[in-house]
Design a protein around this motif. Structure first.
Motif, PDB file in Angstrom:
ATOM      1  N   VAL A   1       0.833  -1.203   0.000  1.00 49.96           N
ATOM      2  CA  VAL A   1       0.000   0.000   0.000  1.00 49.96           C
ATOM      3  C   VAL A   1       0.870   1.257   0.000  1.00 49.96           C
ATOM      4  O   VAL A   1       0.611   2.217  -0.726  1.00 49.96           O
ATOM      5  CB  VAL A   1      -0.934  -0.014   1.225  1.00 49.96           C
ATOM      6  N   THR A   2       1.924   1.242   0.804  1.00 52.63           N
ATOM      7  CA  THR A   2       2.800   2.415   0.898  1.00 52.63           C
ATOM      8  C   THR A   2       3.510   2.693  -0.423  1.00 52.63           C
ATOM      9  O   THR A   2       3.534   3.818  -0.908  1.00 52.63           O
ATOM     10  CB  THR A   2       3.849   2.200   2.010  1.00 52.63           C
ATOM     11  N   HIS A   3       4.098   1.658  -1.013  1.00 57.12           N
ATOM     12  CA  HIS A   3       4.915   1.860  -2.207  1.00 57.12           C
ATOM     13  C   HIS A   3       4.098   1.931  -3.496  1.00 57.12           C
ATOM     14  O   HIS A   3       4.600   2.375  -4.524  1.00 57.12           O
ATOM     15  CB  HIS A   3       5.952   0.743  -2.347  1.00 57.12           C
ATOM     16  N   LEU A   4       2.859   1.459  -3.439  1.00 55.43           N
ATOM     17  CA  LEU A   4       2.092   1.367  -4.677  1.00 55.43           C
ATOM     18  C   LEU A   4       1.183   2.568  -4.912  1.00 55.43           C
ATOM     19  O   LEU A   4       0.635   2.711  -5.996  1.00 55.43           O
ATOM     20  CB  LEU A   4       1.249   0.078  -4.677  1.00 55.43           C
ATOM     21  N   GLY A   5       1.019   3.409  -3.876  1.00 52.17           N
ATOM     22  CA  GLY A   5       0.169   4.566  -4.042  1.00 52.17           C
ATOM     23  C   GLY A   5      -1.282   4.185  -4.318  1.00 52.17           C
ATOM     24  O   GLY A   5      -2.004   4.902  -4.992  1.00 52.17           O
ATOM     25  N   VAL A   6      -1.682   3.079  -3.773  1.00 53.14           N
ATOM     26  CA  VAL A   6      -3.071   2.651  -3.942  1.00 53.14           C
ATOM     27  C   VAL A   6      -3.610   2.359  -2.551  1.00 53.14           C
ATOM     28  O   VAL A   6      -2.873   1.950  -1.659  1.00 53.14           O
ATOM     29  CB  VAL A   6      -3.178   1.414  -4.841  1.00 53.14           C
ATOM     30  N   HIS A   7      -4.871   2.581  -2.364  1.00 56.74           N
ATOM     31  CA  HIS A   7      -5.390   2.359  -1.027  1.00 56.74           C
ATOM     32  C   HIS A   7      -5.748   0.900  -0.817  1.00 56.74           C
ATOM     33  O   HIS A   7      -6.139   0.187  -1.721  1.00 56.74           O
ATOM     34  CB  HIS A   7      -6.584   3.267  -0.756  1.00 56.74           C
ATOM     35  N   ARG A   8      -5.511   0.520   0.442  1.00 53.63           N
ATOM     36  CA  ARG A   8      -5.769  -0.838   0.887  1.00 53.63           C
ATOM     37  C   ARG A   8      -7.022  -1.465   0.277  1.00 53.63           C
ATOM     38  O   ARG A   8      -6.976  -2.554  -0.288  1.00 53.63           O
ATOM     39  CB  ARG A   8      -5.953  -0.752   2.387  1.00 53.63           C
ATOM     40  N   ASN A   9      -8.109  -0.748   0.414  1.00 49.26           N
ATOM     41  CA  ASN A   9      -9.387  -1.288  -0.024  1.00 49.26           C
ATOM     42  C   ASN A   9      -9.409  -1.490  -1.544  1.00 49.26           C
ATOM     43  O   ASN A   9      -9.924  -2.492  -2.042  1.00 49.26           O
ATOM     44  CB  ASN A   9     -10.502  -0.321   0.372  1.00 49.26           C
ATOM     45  N   SER A  10      -8.823  -0.541  -2.269  1.00 52.62           N
ATOM     46  CA  SER A  10      -8.780  -0.655  -3.730  1.00 52.62           C
ATOM     47  C   SER A  10      -7.949  -1.867  -4.126  1.00 52.62           C
ATOM     48  O   SER A  10      -8.268  -2.580  -5.082  1.00 52.62           O
ATOM     49  CB  SER A  10      -8.179   0.614  -4.323  1.00 52.62           C
ATOM     50  N   LEU A  11      -6.882  -2.083  -3.390  1.00 50.45           N
ATOM     51  CA  LEU A  11      -6.033  -3.231  -3.669  1.00 50.45           C
ATOM     52  C   LEU A  11      -6.826  -4.532  -3.549  1.00 50.45           C
ATOM     53  O   LEU A  11      -6.753  -5.397  -4.431  1.00 50.45           O
ATOM     54  CB  LEU A  11      -4.854  -3.223  -2.693  1.00 50.45           C
ATOM     55  N   TYR A  12      -7.617  -4.619  -2.488  1.00 53.39           N
ATOM     56  CA  TYR A  12      -8.394  -5.853  -2.290  1.00 53.39           C
ATOM     57  C   TYR A  12      -9.541  -5.951  -3.290  1.00 53.39           C
ATOM     58  O   TYR A  12      -9.886  -7.035  -3.738  1.00 53.39           O
ATOM     59  CB  TYR A  12      -8.902  -5.943  -0.848  1.00 53.39           C
ATOM     60  N   LYS A  13     -10.127  -4.807  -3.637  1.00 50.00           N
ATOM     61  CA  LYS A  13     -11.196  -4.836  -4.637  1.00 50.00           C
ATOM     62  C   LYS A  13     -10.651  -5.279  -6.003  1.00 50.00           C
ATOM     63  O   LYS A  13     -11.316  -5.968  -6.761  1.00 50.00           O
ATOM     64  CB  LYS A  13     -11.835  -3.446  -4.761  1.00 50.00           C
ATOM     65  N   THR A  14      -9.435  -4.866  -6.302  1.00 50.97           N
ATOM     66  CA  THR A  14      -8.869  -5.136  -7.621  1.00 50.97           C
ATOM     67  C   THR A  14      -8.258  -6.533  -7.728  1.00 50.97           C
ATOM     68  O   THR A  14      -8.426  -7.213  -8.737  1.00 50.97           O
ATOM     69  CB  THR A  14      -7.786  -4.090  -7.957  1.00 50.97           C
ATOM     70  N   PHE A  15      -7.554  -6.961  -6.682  1.00 50.62           N
ATOM     71  CA  PHE A  15      -6.802  -8.210  -6.784  1.00 50.62           C
ATOM     72  C   PHE A  15      -7.296  -9.306  -5.843  1.00 50.62           C
ATOM     73  O   PHE A  15      -6.798 -10.425  -5.897  1.00 50.62           O
ATOM     74  CB  PHE A  15      -5.317  -7.948  -6.527  1.00 50.62           C
ATOM     75  N   GLY A  16      -8.220  -8.968  -4.955  1.00 49.11           N
ATOM     76  CA  GLY A  16      -8.824  -9.996  -4.124  1.00 49.11           C
ATOM     77  C   GLY A  16      -8.085 -10.309  -2.848  1.00 49.11           C
ATOM     78  O   GLY A  16      -8.678 -10.467  -1.793  1.00 49.11           O
TER      79      GLY A  16
END
Lengths: 155, 155
Positions: free
Chosen positions: A34-49
DNA sequence: CTCGTTCTTGACTGACCGTTCCTTAATTGG
DNA sequence: CCAATTAAGGAACGGTCAGTCAAGAACGAG
């Protein structure tokens, strides 16, 4: 419709590739991502599961964009030995034995490399990279009198 | 004086070697160690100081008892390829880059193997083992026309 | 027997793990 | 303009992490 994404999925995967190539799967936390990717936690889980989902996406992208283009022996060797295929290396060493899907991807990638280098040269290059990671140098593989499938790169 | 130990330190280290050889450093928890080692948490910390302390003890013991006796090429190759030196492999891949002391131990061990096999054969055997972990077979190293320091094992 | 020392035991710590929920913001089709 | 939809953002979840603390048990020395 719906709100548009504020992050570039490709860029996220690219950063994930860098992170997962630099250390073991378990030592990369979702917080790190989350820190290095500039994406929010929730978006990460929504996108990649899941963390594994993102890992698999990163691995597949890595193999597709960094391994598949290697259709000649010399650049292939150089890519392995320079550490540009470290995600593949980590995947083979620590993930493949415990994750079938990872094992399948790794096997496909190694077989692809073998078509150019032959299994022995591929192995030697991987081992050379392992030694380099530990700070130990190794004679160049050009010293090897192997028999790669397409020895056209010999000078 | 004092209360005598109820566990065998050598046996604890032996179990730690097995555990640390089977997966990455971060995926082996102190709870795993405590469970499989038959030693209680506090005793582990009193004896080895930290998880890293136990890891270093295990690595050193491994190198001392499993690598140093390999004074001939053929058994050395077989040990690497059969996975009996996986702790060394894991150490080289994932720990050496982030732990100086591990790097030093790994470098000593690899150099030791090189004296018998030469750097190229050692590398090839390591790479072969990496591939095996991912379920990919590799032609035997006897196909390699290398020049080990002591080629007395050639048949 | 008693004292000092060492080991055992189990509960406990704060931090971090991967994951989920809920509210709010931004977008498009009707 | 409104309703439906999708993502952003932040707080929170139970679980597990490495490491610690305090109390008691087992020994040797005097």
């Amino acid at each position: 419709m719906g709100r548009p994404r504020s992050f570039d999925e490709n860029q996220v995967i690219a950063s994930a590739i860098t992170l997962f190539a630099s250390r073991s799967y378990d030592s990369v936390s979702v917080d790190d991502l989350v820190t290095h990717l500039g994406v929010h936690r929730n978006s990460l889980y929504k996108t990649f599961g899941s963390k594994r989902g993102l890992y698999l996406a990163a691995l597949r992208r890595h193999l597709d964009q960094d391994v598949r283009p290697l259709t000649h022996g010399e650049p292939a060797l150089e890519a392995i030995e320079a550490g540009r295929l470290d995600l593949l290396l980590f995947a083979a060493v620590e993930r493949a034995p415990v994750d079938e899907e990872v094992a399948a991807e790794v096997a496909r990638a190694l077989t692809w490399l073998d078509a150019e280098l032959g299994g022995l040269l591929t192995a030697a290059a991987l081992g050379r990279r392992v030694r380099t990671r530990a700070g130990v140098s190794t004679p160049a593989l050009s010293e090897l009198a192997g028999s790669p499938p397409h020895p056209e790169t010999a000078t």
